[in-house]
Design a protein around this motif. Structure first.
Motif, PDB file in Angstrom:
ATOM      1  N   TYR A 174     -59.936  31.380  60.823  1.00  0.00           N
ATOM      2  CA  TYR A 174     -59.051  32.321  61.529  1.00  0.00           C
ATOM      3  C   TYR A 174     -59.071  32.070  63.033  1.00  0.00           C
ATOM      4  N   LYS A 175     -60.225  31.699  63.564  1.00  0.00           N
ATOM      5  CA  LYS A 175     -60.332  31.401  64.992  1.00  0.00           C
ATOM      6  C   LYS A 175     -59.462  30.206  65.364  1.00  0.00           C
ATOM      7  N   LEU A 176     -59.489  29.170  64.530  1.00  0.00           N
ATOM      8  CA  LEU A 176     -58.686  27.974  64.771  1.00  0.00           C
ATOM      9  C   LEU A 176     -57.196  28.258  64.644  1.00  0.00           C
ATOM     10  N   THR A 177     -56.828  29.005  63.605  1.00  0.00           N
ATOM     11  CA  THR A 177     -55.400  29.291  63.386  1.00  0.00           C
ATOM     12  C   THR A 177     -54.830  30.131  64.521  1.00  0.00           C
ATOM     13  N   ASN A 178     -55.569  31.140  64.934  1.00  0.00           N
ATOM     14  CA  ASN A 178     -55.070  32.040  65.974  1.00  0.00           C
ATOM     15  C   ASN A 178     -54.901  31.337  67.313  1.00  0.00           C
ATOM     16  N   LYS A 179     -55.688  30.299  67.552  1.00  0.00           N
ATOM     17  CA  LYS A 179     -55.664  29.629  68.852  1.00  0.00           C
ATOM     18  C   LYS A 179     -54.763  28.396  68.897  1.00  0.00           C
ATOM     19  N   TYR A 180     -54.661  27.659  67.779  1.00  0.00           N
ATOM     20  CA  TYR A 180     -54.015  26.347  67.841  1.00  0.00           C
ATOM     21  C   TYR A 180     -52.771  26.182  66.967  1.00  0.00           C
ATOM     22  N   VAL A 181     -52.357  27.236  66.281  1.00  0.00           N
ATOM     23  CA  VAL A 181     -51.148  27.154  65.448  1.00  0.00           C
ATOM     24  C   VAL A 181     -50.005  27.887  66.138  1.00  0.00           C
ATOM     25  N   ASP A 182     -48.863  27.209  66.255  1.00  0.00           N
ATOM     26  CA  ASP A 182     -47.702  27.790  66.940  1.00  0.00           C
ATOM     27  C   ASP A 182     -46.866  28.691  66.046  1.00  0.00           C
ATOM     28  N   CYS A 183     -46.746  28.315  64.771  1.00  0.00           N
ATOM     29  CA  CYS A 183     -45.910  29.098  63.859  1.00  0.00           C
ATOM     30  C   CYS A 183     -46.455  29.002  62.440  1.00  0.00           C
ATOM     31  N   PHE A 184     -46.057  29.978  61.619  1.00  0.00           N
ATOM     32  CA  PHE A 184     -46.617  30.098  60.276  1.00  0.00           C
ATOM     33  C   PHE A 184     -45.521  30.267  59.223  1.00  0.00           C
ATOM     34  N   TYR A 185     -45.864  29.820  58.018  1.00  0.00           N
ATOM     35  CA  TYR A 185     -45.042  30.132  56.839  1.00  0.00           C
ATOM     36  C   TYR A 185     -45.972  30.765  55.817  1.00  0.00           C
ATOM     37  N   PHE A 186     -45.781  32.043  55.523  1.00  0.00           N
ATOM     38  CA  PHE A 186     -46.630  32.772  54.584  1.00  0.00           C
ATOM     39  C   PHE A 186     -45.930  32.918  53.234  1.00  0.00           C
ATOM     40  N   PHE A 187     -46.706  32.898  52.171  1.00  0.00           N
ATOM     41  CA  PHE A 187     -46.132  33.080  50.836  1.00  0.00           C
ATOM     42  C   PHE A 187     -45.876  34.547  50.522  1.00  0.00           C
ATOM     43  N   THR A 188     -46.612  35.467  51.170  1.00  0.00           N
ATOM     44  CA  THR A 188     -46.374  36.896  50.966  1.00  0.00           C
ATOM     45  C   THR A 188     -46.431  37.613  52.312  1.00  0.00           C
ATOM     46  N   SER A 189     -45.783  38.749  52.402  1.00  0.00           N
ATOM     47  CA  SER A 189     -45.729  39.490  53.671  1.00  0.00           C
ATOM     48  C   SER A 189     -47.091  40.066  54.054  1.00  0.00           C
ATOM     49  N   THR A 190     -47.918  40.424  53.070  1.00  0.00           N
ATOM     50  CA  THR A 190     -49.214  41.031  53.384  1.00  0.00           C
ATOM     51  C   THR A 190     -50.178  40.033  54.029  1.00  0.00           C
ATOM     52  N   MET A 191     -49.947  38.749  53.863  1.00  0.00           N
ATOM     53  CA  MET A 191     -50.810  37.734  54.482  1.00  0.00           C
ATOM     54  C   MET A 191     -50.772  37.826  56.002  1.00  0.00           C
ATOM     55  N   CYS A 192     -49.657  38.272  56.548  1.00  0.00           N
ATOM     56  CA  CYS A 192     -49.498  38.352  58.004  1.00  0.00           C
ATOM     57  C   CYS A 192     -50.569  39.220  58.639  1.00  0.00           C
ATOM     58  N   GLU A 193     -51.039  40.222  57.911  1.00  0.00           N
ATOM     59  CA  GLU A 193     -51.992  41.186  58.454  1.00  0.00           C
ATOM     60  C   GLU A 193     -53.346  40.545  58.777  1.00  0.00           C
ATOM     61  N   SER A 194     -53.630  39.383  58.187  1.00  0.00           N
ATOM     62  CA  SER A 194     -54.933  38.743  58.386  1.00  0.00           C
ATOM     63  C   SER A 194     -54.971  37.838  59.615  1.00  0.00           C
ATOM     64  N   PHE A 195     -53.814  37.607  60.226  1.00  0.00           N
ATOM     65  CA  PHE A 195     -53.722  36.676  61.341  1.00  0.00           C
ATOM     66  C   PHE A 195     -53.306  37.381  62.628  1.00  0.00           C
ATOM     67  N   ASP A 196     -53.776  36.861  63.746  1.00  0.00           N
ATOM     68  CA  ASP A 196     -53.411  37.389  65.057  1.00  0.00           C
ATOM     69  C   ASP A 196     -52.150  36.666  65.515  1.00  0.00           C
ATOM     70  N   LEU A 197     -51.001  37.205  65.152  1.00  0.00           N
ATOM     71  CA  LEU A 197     -49.735  36.510  65.369  1.00  0.00           C
ATOM     72  C   LEU A 197     -49.181  36.677  66.777  1.00  0.00           C
ATOM     73  N   LYS A 198     -49.500  37.796  67.444  1.00  0.00           N
ATOM     74  CA  LYS A 198     -49.002  38.049  68.795  1.00  0.00           C
ATOM     75  C   LYS A 198     -47.494  37.774  68.852  1.00  0.00           C
ATOM     76  N   ASN A 199     -47.072  36.814  69.679  1.00  0.00           N
ATOM     77  CA  ASN A 199     -45.641  36.494  69.787  1.00  0.00           C
ATOM     78  C   ASN A 199     -45.266  35.232  69.015  1.00  0.00           C
ATOM     79  N   LYS A 200     -46.111  34.823  68.079  1.00  0.00           N
ATOM     80  CA  LYS A 200     -45.847  33.581  67.342  1.00  0.00           C
ATOM     81  C   LYS A 200     -44.757  33.801  66.296  1.00  0.00           C
ATOM     82  N   LYS A 201     -44.016  32.748  66.033  1.00  0.00           N
ATOM     83  CA  LYS A 201     -42.973  32.812  65.019  1.00  0.00           C
ATOM     84  C   LYS A 201     -43.587  32.652  63.627  1.00  0.00           C
ATOM     85  N   TYR A 202     -43.006  33.355  62.660  1.00  0.00           N
ATOM     86  CA  TYR A 202     -43.480  33.201  61.276  1.00  0.00           C
ATOM     87  C   TYR A 202     -42.397  33.622  60.306  1.00  0.00           C
ATOM     88  N   ILE A 203     -42.529  33.099  59.111  1.00  0.00           N
ATOM     89  CA  ILE A 203     -41.624  33.466  58.014  1.00  0.00           C
ATOM     90  C   ILE A 203     -42.494  33.985  56.870  1.00  0.00           C
TER      91      ILE A 203
END
Length: 203
Positions: A174-203
């Protein structure tokens, strides 16, 4: 689009590879769910004309528990698909994958210095995330992570020691994803709650 290169990191296999992997490496039934998802995704990018390369460290189990060999060294390489050799030994498999993926990734970058490179991890797996970190810090490349399942759910043992190290590993993921990933593609909407998305783009 003509000057953009997508570099995928996953466990991708072509259909012809499965029988070889099952015979030479697996002690039990071969697992293909991640590879099949990646195969369809990757072929989709190729089919619409996106220049794409898959760097794959196929899932062959862990020696001596579920893999017959201590080294995966099958060399599949064509224009778009490269396998990365790695040790399968329990406890150091992920470390070996990271080194191998990085070595091949650097080679790909050197061969495509004129391209805009986007790096895509096909699951929240630490070896892939280390490459995303390297791509972001070294080259300032755009990074994307596909999350088919949360790292918390990927449990392979109930062993007490494994459980302790698993918690540490998940925290680092989670530390790596929150710091070094620009955008995400999640398989379910509830997955978003586990990540610190801030202003990052995601689907």
């Amino acid at each position: 689009m003509n000057n953009k290169l997508y570099v995928f990191l996953g466990t991708y296999c072509e259909l012809i590879d499965y029988a070889i992997l099952e015979k030479k490496y697996y002690k039990s039934d071969i697992s293909v769910s991640n590879s099949e998802f990646e195969r369809m995704l990757f072929q989709g990018f190729l089919n619409i004309g996106c220049e794409s390369i898959m760097l794959s460290a196929p899932s062959v189990g862990m020696w001596p528990i579920s893999c017959k060999k201590i080294l995966f060294n099958e060399k599949y390489r064509n224009k778009n698909y490269i396998t990365c050799p790695h040790l399968t030994i329990y406890g150091i498999k992920n470390f070996s994958k990271s080194i191998s993926l990085k070595k091949v990734f650097i080679k790909i970058v050197k061969e495509n210095l004129n391209k805009e490179i986007v790096v895509v991890g096909c699951e929240a797996h630490k070896p892939y995330l280390k490459i995303l970190k390297y791509a972001k810090t070294k080259y300032k490349f755009k990074t994307c992570l596909i999350v088919p399942d949360l790292p918390d759910n990927m449990i392979f043992s109930k062993n007490r020691i494994y459980t302790i190290f698993k918690k540490i590993n998940v925290k680092n993921i989670y530390k790596l994803t929150n710091k070094y990933v620009d955008c995400f593609y999640f398989f379910t909407s509830t997955m978003c709650e586990s990540f610190d998305l801030k202003n990052k783009k995601y689907i």
